[in-house]
Scaffold this motif. Structure first.
Motif, PDB file in Angstrom:
ATOM      1  N   PHE A 312     -14.557 -30.236   5.205  1.00 39.08           N
ATOM      2  CA  PHE A 312     -14.498 -29.139   6.167  1.00 39.08           C
ATOM      3  C   PHE A 312     -13.776 -27.940   5.568  1.00 39.08           C
ATOM      4  CE2 PHE A 312     -14.573 -32.522   9.707  1.00 39.08           C
ATOM      5  CZ  PHE A 312     -15.962 -32.607   9.605  1.00 39.08           C
ATOM      6  N   ALA A 313     -14.143 -26.746   6.055  1.00 37.56           N
ATOM      7  CA  ALA A 313     -13.547 -25.512   5.527  1.00 37.56           C
ATOM      8  C   ALA A 313     -12.054 -25.447   5.801  1.00 37.56           C
ATOM      9  CB  ALA A 313     -14.255 -24.292   6.139  1.00 37.56           C
ATOM     10  N   ALA A 314     -11.617 -25.958   6.948  1.00 34.10           N
ATOM     11  CA  ALA A 314     -10.186 -25.903   7.287  1.00 34.10           C
ATOM     12  C   ALA A 314      -9.350 -26.776   6.373  1.00 34.10           C
ATOM     13  CB  ALA A 314      -9.977 -26.318   8.741  1.00 34.10           C
ATOM     14  N   ASP A 315      -9.955 -27.756   5.713  1.00 31.51           N
ATOM     15  CA  ASP A 315      -9.215 -28.676   4.849  1.00 31.51           C
ATOM     16  C   ASP A 315      -9.341 -28.340   3.376  1.00 31.51           C
ATOM     17  OD1 ASP A 315      -8.534 -30.186   7.133  1.00 31.51           O
ATOM     18  OD2 ASP A 315     -10.434 -31.272   7.030  1.00 31.51           O
ATOM     19  N   GLU A 316     -10.179 -27.357   3.033  1.00 33.13           N
ATOM     20  CA  GLU A 316     -10.377 -26.991   1.635  1.00 33.13           C
ATOM     21  C   GLU A 316      -9.458 -25.837   1.260  1.00 33.13           C
ATOM     22  OE1 GLU A 316     -14.181 -26.425  -1.404  1.00 33.13           O
ATOM     23  OE2 GLU A 316     -14.323 -25.816   0.683  1.00 33.13           O
TER      24      GLU A 316
END
Length: 584
Positions: A312-316
């Motif tokens: 996910f973008a929030a975790d990258e």
């Protein structure tokens, strides 16, 4: 004309206040914290509140657009307040005359505000963008430290010279260049945000030089070889049980002969498999430890022909989101790992249903089971069904102290944490190993960059690729052999291979021999060619073998001779032209 005055406001009636009437109006009398008597008029609306006058003056004037503005001067002295009012009116006149823009006037207003207010607005802006809370906290801490050490109290106090002095002092204290660059970058980012929001016109830190981080690297990581990785995975799988079997005291201290219960052995073996699989996933995907910790069961896609994990973008790190390809053997290991977790959950569920409830022992056994499940990170997951894990269940229980665990695994595997060049192995070094193994395997640099999810190929090839593990010596074998003392070959057989002679041994390029001539108009060239017979010389000037004769006839004037050309005009005609000069 503007004016200065003191604002009035209301506040609740102080406790113990005495209310009295004077000339038809109600007043309140009380004593403040210092024991002084205070008196104030009460509001006329019947509410038990008092009307209080501000201690500082407020300036009232019309700005450049004709709007009435009220500005708190912060001055207790009326003359000082009128001086501020005069400055405000002068600025309004300059805006009205077009000498000063509205944006410049807004910047002047922001320059007087405390810097802490701007920092708070900057934090709110970054939080609205969805940045990580820890990242925002670190940025605020660096900005506050810089403001305190550099003497920045207001926005107008910020200047690049103070930052340069602070950076030079930190360099003298042996702060790394990378750390100094982080502080510098935080102030530059804050100043750029101030420009976008109309708080500054220029960035005062734009000309502050960046330190050479490559020349002052304090933490240099190295990639691990394939043999080292195999040893690491083996030790990580066995070490939890070995530690439990290790005798801690007595004459036999250090021997792995202690007895361990069967259920504990099973739990520790499962923990060892999880740690080994964590290392393998980091090496074969290039994921960062935080990114791996964020993966859940629902983000795995293992059933298709090309298995992958959805990040996910929030975790990258770059907040873009990616699909992480999974190799087939890694996908098989993950599938088996999830099956083991499902089996462990089913077993724990069946045991909980089969154990009779007891008010003393039974409840204690159940609590102990729950605590062990929390430590393991896999036995207490909620179940949506008997045969599958919930989609939001973590894929791995990545411990916060993974660096210390890796150090112990390296020690048991007898792998040096630091090499002869001072480079170390940590959790992030597994990502370096991923990049290096890609390059060693012949993967194209652009493909390796995409696998690493880097913005530049230089970062992949320079920072994350360890040239020590690349087969540079083997790459030299593709260069040609250059023996010393070799004589040039004139053999006809060898010359055929190089293309100098045809299959019958005749030269493909005619040999040109110049003969002395008497005339200065043209130089006839005699060409000697080797035919089936002795060497013949064509006296016409140019000749070639029969196989090389131009069937359409030669085009040179030497062979065909000059053609008559009609003389026209003053300029003499030339015999080199094939066509006659046009009469026009």
């Amino acid at each position: 004309m503007g004016a200065v005055y003191k604002e009035t406001f209301t506040k609740p009636l102080p406790s113990g206040a005495e209310v009295f009437v004077r000339k038809g109006r109600r007043f309140a009398r009380w004593k403040d914290a210092k024991g002084r008597s205070r008196t104030a008029a009460m509001t006329k609306d019947g509410q038990p509140r008092i009307s209080v006058e501000a201690k500082t003056f407020t300036a009232k004037y019309r700005d450049g657009s004709g709007q009435v503005q009220r500005v708190a001067t912060g001055c207790r002295d009326e003359q000082a307040a009128r001086a501020i009012l005069a400055d405000l009116e002068k600025r309004a006149v300059r805006i009205k005359a077009g000498v000063l823009t509205t944006a410049e006037a807004g910047v002047a207003d922001h320059r007087a505000a405390p810097l802490a207010e701007h920092f708070a607005a900057y934090d709110a802006h970054r939080a609205a963008k969805g940045l990580n809370a820890t990242r925002i906290k670190n940025t605020t801490a660096r900005l506050n430290r810089l403001a305190t050490n550099c003497g920045f109290t207001k926005l107008g106090d910020m200047n690049g010279a103070a930052l340069e002095r602070w950076l030079s002092a930190r360099a003298a204290e042996s702060m790394s260049a990378g750390n100094r660059n982080e502080f510098r970058q935080e102030l530059i980012g804050f100043a750029n945000w101030c420009i976008r929001t109309g708080r500054l016109l220029v960035n005062p830190f734009a000309l502050v030089a960046k330190a050479d981080a490559k020349g002052d690297q304090r933490r240099k990581r190295r990639a691990m070889t394939e043999a080292e990785l195999i040893k690491l995975l083996d030790v990580a799988r066995r070490r939890p049980l070995l530690d439990a079997q290790m005798i801690r005291r007595g004459n036999r201290k250090g021997e792995a002969v202690a007895k361990v219960r069967a259920e504990v052995v099973e739990r520790l073996e499962r923990l060892g498999r999880e740690r080994a699989l964590i290392y393998k996933t980091l090496v074969l995907t290039g994921l960062r430890s935080g990114e791996l910790a964020s993966l859940t069961v629902g983000q795995l896609h293992l059933d298709g022909p090309h298995p992958f994990a959805e990040l996910f973008a929030a975790d990258e790190k770059n907040r873009q989101g990616s699909s992480i390809p999974l190799r087939v053997d890694l996908a098989d290991d993950l599938r088996q790992w999830l099956a083991e977790r499902v089996a462990a959950l089913q077993e724990a569920r069946s045991e909980a249903q089969s154990v009779p409830f007891d008010s003393r022992a039974g409840r204690r056994d159940q609590s102990q089971r729950d605590e062990s499940g929390e430590r393991e990170g896999q036995l207490c997951l909620p179940m949506t069904g008997v045969s599958q894990l919930p989609g939001d269940a973590p894929l791995f229980n990545v411990p916060s102290g993974l660096v210390r665990i890796l150090d112990r695994d390296l020690t048991l595997a007898k792998i040096a944490k630091r090499d002869e060049r001072g480079r170390t192995i940590d959790v992030h070094a597994l990502r370096h190993s991923f990049a290096t193994l890609l390059s060693k395997g012949g993967v194209a640099p652009r493909t390796a960059q995409a696998a690493m999810r880097h913005s530049t190929i230089d970062l992949t090839m320079t920072t994350y690729t360890d040239p020590k593990l690349l087969d540079i010596h083997g790459a030299l074998d593709v260069l040609p052999a250059l023996p010393l003392g070799a004589k040039p070959t004139t053999d006809r057989t060898t010359a055929k291979a190089t293309g100098t002679y045809d299959q019958r041994g005749n030269p493909l390029v005619p040999t040109l021999v110049l003969k002395p001539v008497q005339a200065s108009i043209s130089l006839p060239i005699a060409v000697q060619t080797e035919r089936n017979g002795p060497t013949q010389t064509d006296r016409r000037g140019l000749d070639a073998t029969r196989e090389l004769v131009n069937r359409n006839g030669p085009l040179t004037s030497t062979v065909n001779g000059p053609r008559p050309v009609e003389r026209k005009g003053i300029e003499p005609s030339t015999s080199a032209l094939r066509t006659q000069r046009s009469p026009n």
